[in-house]
Enzyme design. Structure first.
Site, short mmCIF file in Angstrom:
data_model
loop_
_atom_site.label_atom_id
_atom_site.label_comp_id
_atom_site.label_asym_id
_atom_site.label_seq_id
_atom_site.Cartn_x
_atom_site.Cartn_y
_atom_site.Cartn_z
N LYS A 13 45.86 -37.93 -42.50
CA LYS A 13 44.62 -37.16 -42.46
C LYS A 13 43.49 -38.06 -42.00
O LYS A 13 43.62 -39.28 -41.98
CB LYS A 13 44.28 -36.65 -43.87
CG LYS A 13 45.30 -35.70 -44.50
CD LYS A 13 45.08 -34.28 -44.05
CE LYS A 13 46.01 -33.30 -44.76
NZ LYS A 13 47.43 -33.47 -44.49
N SER B 170 49.49 -31.16 -37.35
CA SER B 170 48.14 -30.91 -37.85
C SER B 170 47.12 -31.92 -37.34
O SER B 170 45.93 -31.76 -37.55
CB SER B 170 48.14 -30.90 -39.38
OG SER B 170 48.21 -32.21 -39.87
#
Lengths: 148, 425
Positions: A101, A64
């Site tokens: 993230k 991701s």
């Protein structure tokens, strides 16, 4: 016979053999301008790790963060001494798991967002138990084994 | 500015290290077991609150722990050692002097700005340690080691559990010393506390105020020293420690299971050679060696064993180490078990500069010197090349057993194969 003294003299005589060759061979003529630099080399530890005390490694699993240049199986270098700021890629603790993230700020709200389309941002204010564990400073990607 | 003494320790240190690196057990009840999974040697505060006692044999509490859903971890000394080392380095940067007292505890000194409470300073240090290393610490501040230790005790109990207490700034210490039981005073052993109690002394306050002559008669200068420190006079100075290693541990997981004593011996010898070369590199000698092995943690027939032997004359000689370790592998090896991991620990390291030699035994000294020389030359030759050119006969390995590439059950910060995984899904 004092074993300690002879041991240290032995040590000395052995270490004498380790004089860098370059220094001895360039004795004739001009001193080499390179001589002062022969001990220099690139030490990746020094270059990549500014704060050894607060630096930890993690192994990435998942894709991701590909758009940020972080791939599956990369070795991630984390420096905990850095205060997380918007834009930093951070290791956060969410529901008892490490998650990778990017920290972003929008209208006074902080979010965690994956660097990939169609991934919803996580609003930090909606979670009670969230902690930024550290800030990622480098990702080491092995080219031979790239699996994307 | 007057100098004060700090006593700093990591809270539930082993449990905190585990929780720092493994997010799934954060804020949860957790116990850590001793080597060999013998007994409980650390508890997270959550497990402590649930009434899980310290030092209990694991097998006795196994069912209870499962019922209460308490996490259990085998001890992971590589991890604790690494975190401890980071902690001590950080403390050393922030104190003037530092004495490392144990893996999770240190004494330090700092100057006190004129009559100022060091609460704020301690709070900042605590935050710094937590941010950099991720473990909580407690800080006790006082005029002496004994008082700073009491202060740390109070830090854990009161002051809104902030983890900091500064008894040095308090003029009337009586109410605080009154809270501390006499057997909690640093330097008061079990026997002495029984004797003190028989004299009606139960608190630190009563110990401070009792007759010095009585203590001196029974316990001499040592007892007197503790009492004097309670009064605020420094009798036990800070002994600055260099950030030296106290033990060397070499361990690996195997790429294939080992089930013969012969193979285990070869692996252990390899570890012993790496460890003793390290000893020599750091100019250290070791006086005890441990060899351990385990099967796969998840296997049904889980087996774990270790054995330790003392080395009478501290040494860094590979040959002595090999000899000792072979005796130890014999003890820990069990046939028909698939061993997945093994290791060697050299303990009680000391500098090779100040070693107790045997008196009047010229032959041994001479021998020792020759061994030193042999080991040193082998190190020197091997160091000049990428691989070991010279090997001890017993260490030549036929099969390749190197580290496996699976995710290991225990997470470490010191081994690239065992670092935690971060999911970016």
């Amino acid at each position: 016979m004092d074993s300690r003294n002879s041991y240290s003299s032995l040590k000395k005589s052995l270490s004498k053999l380790l004089i860098p060759l370059v220094k001895d061979t360039i004795s004739a003529g001009f001193p080499s301008p390179a001589e002062d630099y022969i001990e220099l080399g690139i030490d990746l530890n020094k270059y990549l790790i500014k704060n050894p005390i607060s630096t930890f490694f993690l192994r990435v699993s998942g894709n991701s963060m590909n758009n940020a240049g972080i791939y599956n199986n990369d070795l991630l270098i984390i420096d905990r001494s850095i205060n997380p700021n918007p834009g930093h890629i951070v290791v956060a603790l969410l529901d008892g798991e490490f998650t990778l993230k990017r920290l972003i700020k929008k209208q006074n709200n902080y979010y965690l967002k994956a660097d990939k389309e169609n991934y919803p941002a996580i609003n930090l204010y909606e979670y009670i138990d969230i902690q930024i564990w550290g800030v990622a400073i480098y990702s080491i990607h092995e080219l031979q084994k790239s699996k994307i | 500015m007057s100098k004060v003494i700090l006593q700093i320790d990591g809270n539930n240190f082993y449990a905190s290290c585990e929780q720092m690196i493994d997010p799934s057990i954060r804020g949860k009840a957790l116990v850590v077991l001793s080597n060999n999974d013998g007994c409980i040697i650390a508890r997270s505060s959550e497990a402590r609150k649930m009434g899980i006692p310290m030092g209990q044999p694991y097998f006795k509490l196994k069912n209870k722990l499962t019922q209460l859903n308490i996490n259990v971890r085998s001890s992971n000394y590589e991890l604790y050692g690494d975190i401890s080392n980071r902690l001590m380095q950080l403390l050393k940067k922030n104190c003037e002097e530092l004495e490392i007292y144990s893996i999770d505890e240190a004494f330090g000194t700092i100057k006190r700005p004129k009559e100022k409470c060091l609460y704020k300073w301690g709070k900042d240090l605590r935050a710094l340690v937590y941010q950099n290393i991720g473990i909580p610490i407690s800080i006790g501040i006082g005029e002496t080691k004994v008082l700073s230790k009491i202060s740390n005790h109070l830090a854990k109990k009161i002051q809104n559990k902030s983890g900091i207490f500064d008894i040095g700034i308090i003029v009337n210490k009586d109410p605080y010393l009154n809270q501390i039981k006499v057997d909690k005073v640093w330097g008061i052993g079990k026997r002495m506390s029984i004797w003190l109690k028989s004299k009606g002394i139960t608190s630190a306050l009563e110990l401070r105020d009792m007759s010095s002559n009585q203590i001196k008669e029974q316990y001499g200068v040592v007892g007197l020293r503790t009492q004097s420190e309670l009064k605020g006079n420094i009798c036990i100075p800070i002994k600055e420690t260099s950030l030296d290693r106290k033990q060397i541990c070499i361990s690996r997981s195997f790429s294939y299971p080992i089930d013969s004593l012969e193979e285990l011996n070869q692996v252990i010898i390899k570890f012993v050679l790496i460890a003793s070369a390290k000893l020599r590199k750091y100019n250290k000698l070791s006086s005890a060696i441990t060899v351990f092995t385990t099967t796969n943690t998840h296997s049904k027939e889980f087996y774990k064993s270790e054995s330790t032997e003392k080395i009478e004359i501290p040494t860094s000689d590979s040959r002595i180490m090999i000899k000792k370790s072979l005796g130890l592998t014999k003890k820990i090896f069990k046939p028909y078990r698939n061993l997945k991991k093994a290791g060697v620990i050299l303990h009680k390291l000391q500098s090779n500069k100040y070693t107790q030699k045997l008196l009047f035994n010229e032959k041994i000294i001479q021998n020792e010197f020759n061994q030193d020389r042999l080991n040193y030359i082998i190190d020197e030759i091997n160091n000049r090349s990428d691989r070991d050119i010279i090997n001890w006969g017993s260490s030549i390995i036929e099969k390749e057993w190197g580290p496996r590439r699976e995710k290991l059950s225990s997470i470490k910060t010191t081994d690239i194969e065992s670092i935690p995984i971060i999911y970016a899904n």
